[in-house]
Design an enzyme around this catalytic site. Structure first.
Site, PDB file in Angstrom:
ATOM      1  N   ASN A 184      -6.484  -2.992   1.472  1.00  0.00           N
ATOM      2  CA  ASN A 184      -6.479  -4.339   1.804  1.00  0.00           C
ATOM      3  C   ASN A 184      -7.979  -5.004   2.060  1.00  0.00           C
ATOM      4  O   ASN A 184      -8.662  -4.384   2.787  1.00  0.00           O
ATOM      5  CB  ASN A 184      -5.657  -4.786   2.927  1.00  0.00           C
ATOM      6  CG  ASN A 184      -4.232  -4.788   2.819  1.00  0.00           C
ATOM      7  OD1 ASN A 184      -4.011  -4.625   1.596  1.00  0.00           O
ATOM      8  ND2 ASN A 184      -3.437  -4.467   3.738  1.00  0.00           N
ATOM      9  N   ARG A 191       0.721  -1.332  -0.086  1.00  0.00           N
ATOM     10  CA  ARG A 191      -0.086  -0.009   0.072  1.00  0.00           C
ATOM     11  C   ARG A 191       0.782   1.261  -0.249  1.00  0.00           C
ATOM     12  O   ARG A 191       0.655   2.163  -0.781  1.00  0.00           O
ATOM     13  CB  ARG A 191      -1.070   0.051   1.065  1.00  0.00           C
ATOM     14  CG  ARG A 191      -2.298  -0.802   0.756  1.00  0.00           C
ATOM     15  CD  ARG A 191      -3.111  -1.166   2.005  1.00  0.00           C
ATOM     16  NE  ARG A 191      -2.412  -1.667   3.310  1.00  0.00           N
ATOM     17  CZ  ARG A 191      -2.651  -1.621   4.391  1.00  0.00           C
ATOM     18  NH1 ARG A 191      -3.885  -1.398   4.610  1.00  0.00           N
ATOM     19  NH2 ARG A 191      -1.853  -2.208   5.464  1.00  0.00           N
TER      20      ARG A 191
END
Ligand SMILES: [Fe+3]
Ligand SMILES: [Mg+2]
Ligand SMILES: [Zn+2]
Ligand SMILES: [Zn+2]
Lengths: 755, 358
Positions: free
Chosen positions: A37, A19
């Protein structure tokens, strides 16, 4: 014009800094949108100029973070919203769990630098980690991979750590095990009954080791037992207290230079030693290596590994010399990984315990590899590799649980295009091990959201894994012959469907004719096989006793080779004269003397006749020692007959007779060993040549524990390639029974596809 | 059929064929014998066929084996064995002298056990259709004590006792076949256990034990032959004679039927050196070798010493030993604590033992 793209990334993309990578990329390109996620992996939406969105998408797959393994990127256009900010979304719970858990990763260079920097707040801290390194599989309780689902849940982050954890620009952004001396796990030194020892634990531990003491060290996947590798009294004490007679101990060295002082290290070996998985690498020992004789008695090889946790780095650096680091157990028990249990079980072995308060969720042994032709040959696939998914060549129609074999046990759960081969479980007959098998199945099916509908198992009726499979209800059972599973594991390892010529040489596996196979030539694909040839059968006098006492195999083979009248001047006959006739009679009368075509047993027989190894103290010992005896320069070989037929039969007793005659003629064991190895390589080549004539196949898969023998593997592969064969080898799962579960899963899936 | 060695294959054969065909509450427990109500009395009833080779072996022959085996099955039901039947299947040409030897030793064994052989049958089959001589015996015994012994009766905390050194019969038979070059001074342990069982039950009758488990009464709790609820069960919960499949198989049956773990200490299991040596040479585990005069007793933990003393006071129980305990976890498994502190699963074998290590 602005466009918006919804992108999904699947694979190992959680807990690996994905990320922050996406965030950084989007911010650099000036794109708006979000990243998050979920149970399937990472979802992204990006919005901006078409060219920039395209550049973003390309970079996503092109230069992901080092630990990420991208399996699939899919994207679709969605309506633009005018969003110009880029944000990281919270993790969502619920739904199907498709995200993959990463294996444990050795400490990265950045973390090491911080640990070395006196100004850094993690200076000298034994639990330093970041998004690029640290514990993963060994601490995961559940998915999604978030801190509350790990054994770090009990440690509340301090303000500094929390800031790093929440800063998308930081290396520790969402690093779940992030911690520091102020808030994280701490070291303690305990005496042998678990009482706390005052002072700096690390310093205390180092002093004990230097004083010749045995230290239990809590590592990543379990407890190790440590001793200074050059200190014979310490290593000998460790050996006797552990009840481990001969099996070599692994040694940890602080760095590559340290490895080179003990062993020859080539480029491929260096790559493996320093890989993020940090396996034990079996290396050629240098003549001047300063290790105690008890470390690896009589072995030309030494298993070395480099530090893979901050604790190991700190310990080895302060100790400033190599340390034996062997599994924390007694005899054949599984390694200890729970703190109370460790003190109870290892109290009689260790003089002190270097421990910490971060629990280990899953017992995970060190992985072991050899190098063959510049590439990895797995011997034990565990820490650092598990639970990395192995891609299957096709999607499985239904989820599969493969129950594995019995020794060196692993199991495998598989769904879709992924097979998750478990960590090394061990020998199932041991109750503690059996429990980690059944408990591990539960853990894996939860982690990977698999509800097995097909359960694959070995044909051996007495394997505890078979009995476990047969007790499962509401599933379809698939029985897979042991050597078919070996060959299938090699096929799955290589992403090949077959048909191929499968050569499966191992210790034993239950055959369809109720004899014990192990020297097999199969024509096999993933769905089935035919037995094209095998080693001619001999009795195993006393069954299991013939494995523990390889001289019994020598007796059976010499009896066959010399028609009941082996030359009495052979040492092996003299040494075992007291029981020789009785043991031969077991074979003749078929009393507890199952027939076997095992190549492993032929190695045992020859290793006893020429190498003097009458009784073994660890599995495969006779063969392991016999390989090392070989004189590498010797090119001669022994002849053997093949009886035509379907299946054809190769006479192993011809080889035993040749070995015995050669010895009696005065040949050196080293020369005999080389000639025998060359002959077995010829057996492989000749068998494959015959099968090619009838099947037209020219791809050969080599599998089974015998092919851990690098000398044999080299000679057999060379002969096969000279004959124009394409040779498939194991690169991801071991050729031994540790790879069986993958083969079973591949076969079960392939049969399920047929319907 | 690979169904003869007393392991899991035999058990599934019994369950799939015989229990399926004959199912009733008396058969269901699949104990060594059935417990029947006749009027107000409780009877034990059992049958067994004997097919041993060789017929004559050190310490005995097929005749005393056939009597003792049935006497022992009746005894471990808690009964006093009374009457036996004897059936013979003879191969044409079987020597009459041999038959006389067999019947004489049956008579001797019956006298020793205090039972009478009261009915019988003989069939002669063509040469090659049988192996010399097969014997079947059935027997009835009277259950005079208020006990209900069952493989399902073991509970956590109980002690596990064997009445003497194990494996002697099975190893003696293997060596008596004369095919092996093994010298060992061994005799079969075949013996009638009714006296030993009496001594044990008497000694344990008044030992206070926790309330008796109700596994048996679940079958038919109102049956007139069931133990009255207020009866003193005593401290003995389960008795089995460790015949085919050996002590390991019996312990597995107990663990399975009772839903408990049986944990035994390797070093505590009595094995005579001659048996151990022969087993090592043969490559077999004495735990799986048949006995014909040894029993496994599960008794309340508090009664272990009493039970041991009672057994050791009898000539057939001199070598009795406490070998382990019953635990609650893991249910259904037999575990062996080895010398090094390891714990091995002692499994019920499916068929003949085959190596599974590699
Ligand atoms: Fe194998
Ligand atoms: Mg019976
Ligand atoms: Zn790091
Ligand atoms: Zn902190």
């Amino acid at each position: 014009m602005r466009v918006r793209s919804a992108i999904r990334v699947e694979g190992i993309v959680q807990g690996v800094g994905f990320r922050p990578f996406v965030y950084g990329l989007a911010v650099r390109l000036g794109l708006g949108g979000l990243v998050g996620n979920d149970e399937r992996g990472v979802f992204i939406e990006v919005e901006g100029a078409p060219a920039l969105v395209e550049e973003f998408t390309a970079a996503l797959g092109g230069s992901p973070p080092p630990l990420a393994v991208i399996e699939r990127i899919s994207s679709r256009a969605v309506p633009a919203t005018g969003e110009t900010r880029f944000a990281i979304a919270r993790s969502a719970a619920g739904g199907r769990r498709r995200a993959l858990v990463s294996p444990d990763v050795a400490t990265c260079a950045d973390c090491l630098r911080e640990m070395d920097d006196p100004a850094d707040r993690r200076y000298g801290y034994a639990f330093t980690n970041c998004t690029n390194c640290g514990p993963r599989f060994t601490i995961v309780e559940n998915v999604p991979y978030d801190r509350p689902n790990t054994t770090m849940a009990a440690f509340a982050m301090c303000e500094d750590c929390a800031r790093e954890y929440h800063d998308p620009g930081d290396r520790r952004f969402h690093a779940q095990p992030v911690c520091c001396p102020a808030c994280g796990p701490r070291l303690r030194l305990l005496d042998r009954v678990g009482g706390r020892v005052a002072g700096d634990p690390l310093q205390g531990a180092v002093e004990l080791l230097r004083g010749g003491r045995v230290l239990a060290v809590k590592g990543l996947g379990g407890y190790h037992l440590a001793a200074v590798a050059s200190c014979e009294p310490a290593v000998a004490a460790l050996r006797s207290r552990k009840h481990r007679e001969d099996k070599p101990f692994a040694v940890m060295v602080s760095d590559l230079a340290g490895a080179r002082r003990l062993c020859e290290v080539d480029g491929a070996e260096e790559r493996l030693l320093t890989a993020p998985s940090r396996p034990i690498v079996l290396l050629r020992r240098r003549g001047d290596a300063d290790v105690a004789p008890s470390v690896a008695p009589g072995s030309r090889w030494l298993g070395l590994m480099l530090p893979y946790t901050p604790l190991h780095h700190l310990l080895l650096r302060r100790l400033a010399e190599p340390a034996v680091l062997t599994s924390g157990n007694v005899s054949d028990e599984p390694i200890a990984y729970l703190d109370d249990d460790a003190v109870a079980r290892l109290g009689g072995v260790a003089d002190a315990f270097l421990v910490h308060d971060r629990p280990i969720r899953t017992r995970t042994d060190d992985s072991v590899v050899r190098v063959f032709r510049g590439d990895v040959l797995p011997v034990r696939r565990s820490r650092g590799h598990v639970p990395h998914p192995l891609p299957l060549a096709w999607e499985l129609p239904r989820p599969v649980l493969a129950c594995g074999a019995e020794l060196k046990h692993t199991f495998c759960v598989a769904r879709g295009g992924h097979a998750f081969v478990s960590h090394h479980i061990g020998d199932l007959e041991n109750y503690e091990t059996f429990r980690s098998f059944t408990e591990g199945v539960g853990h894996f099916t939860r982690l990977f959201d698999v509800v097995p509908e097909v359960v694959a198992h070995d044909l051996h009726p007495e394997y505890l894994s078979t009995k476990y499979a047969l007790a499962q209800e509401g599933v379809d059972l698939v029985a897979v012959q042991h050597h078919h599973a070996h060959v299938a594991s090699c096929l799955a390892d290589n992403g090949v469907a077959g048909p191929v010529i499968g050569v499966a040489f191992d210790g034993l596996g239950y055959g369809q004719d109720a004899t014990l196979w192990g020297g097999e030539f199969l024509v096999a694909d993933l769905t089935g096989f035919e037995r094209a040839g095998h080693l001619a059968t001999v009795p195993m006098p006393g069954g299991t006793a013939a494995i523990r006492q390889p001289w019994r195999m020598a007796a059976a083979y010499l009896d066959a080779a010399y028609d009941g009248a082996p030359p009495g001047d052979l040492d092996v006959v003299r040494r075992n004269a007291a029981s020789w006739e009785a043991v031969v009679a077991l074979g003749h009368r078929g009393v507890n003397a199952p027939l076997t075509s095992s190549m492993g047993r032929l190695f045992d027989a020859v290793a006893t006749v020429a190498g003097g190894r009458d009784v073994i103290n660890y599995e495969g010992q006779a063969a392991v020692e016999w390989e090392q005896r070989a004189d590498p320069g010797e090119t001669g070989e022994y002849g053997f007959r093949v009886t035509d037929g379907t299946p054809f039969a190769v006479s192993g007793s011809d080889l035993v007779r040749a070995v015995a005659d050669d010895l009696r003629a005065g040949a050196e064991p080293g020369v005999v060993s080389a000639r025998f190895h060359n002959a077995v390589a010829r057996v492989v080549a000749e068998g494959c040549r015959r099968v090619r004539e009838t099947s037209g196949l020219s791809t050969v898969a080599l599998s089974g524990g015998v092919f851990q023998n690098v000398l044999l593997l080299e000679r057999a592969t060379t002969l096969l390639e000279d004959l124009g064969f394409h040779v498939l080898l194991h690169r991801r799962v071991p050729p031994n029974d540790g790879g069986i579960s993958l083969g079973q899963a591949a076969v079960a899936g392939a049969r399920d596809r047929l319907g | 059929m690979a169904h003869g060695s007393g392991g899991k294959a035999t058990q599934s054969l019994i369950e799939a064929i015989f229990l399926e065909a004959f199912r009733n509450p008396l058969l269901e427990p699949l104990e060594d014998g059935a417990v029947l109500g006749v009027g107000s009395r409780r009877l034990a009833f059992t049958t067994d066929s004997y097919v041993v080779s060789p017929l004559f072996f050190p310490g005995g022959d097929i005749g005393d084996l056939a009597v003792n085996g049935t006497v022992n099955d009746l005894s471990v039901c808690g009964s006093r064995p009374l009457y036996l039947s004897a059936g013979f299947i003879l191969e044409e040409g079987f020597p009459v002298d041999d038959l006389r030897r067999v019947t004489a030793s049956m008579a001797r064994a019956a006298a020793e056990a205090g039972v009478r052989i009261v009915t019988g049958d003989t069939k002669v089959v063509q040469r090659g259709k049988a192996d010399g001589c097969y014997v079947n015996t059935a027997g009835v015994g009277l259950i005079e004590r208020p006990v209900s012994l069952s493989a399902a009766g073991a509970r956590p905390g109980d002690a596990v006792i064997v009445s003497g050194p194990i494996g002697e019969h099975g190893v003696t038979i293997m060596l008596a076949r004369g095919e092996l070059d093994i010298e060992a001074d061994l005799v079969s342990d075949t013996a009638p256990l009714n006296g030993l069982v009496s001594a044990l039950l008497d000694a344990c009758a008044d030992v206070p034990a926790d309330a008796r488990p109700d596994a048996r009464s679940a079958v038919d709790s109102d049956a007139p032959w069931d133990v009255p609820p207020d009866a003193r069960q005593g401290a003995v919960r389960c008795l089995r004679d460790a015949t085919r499949g050996g002590v390991a198989t019996i312990l597995n049956e107990i663990a399975h039927a009772s839903g408990v773990a049986v944990v035994v200490e390797e070093d505590a299991i009595p094995v005579r050196p001659g048996v151990r040596g022969a087993c090592e040479l043969l490559g077999i585990d004495p735990l799986y070798v048949a006995c014909e005069g040894r029993l496994v007793a599960v008794v309340d933990g508090s009664a272990a010493d009493t039970a041991l003393a009672a057994l050791r006071g009898h000539p057939l129980g001199e070598g009795a030993a406490l070998v382990g305990h019953v635990k609650d976890d893991p249910p259904g498994l037999v575990l062996l604590k080895t010398g090094f502190g390891g714990t091995r699963i002692v499994d019920l074998l499916v068929g003949d033992p085959l190596p599974r290590i590699c």
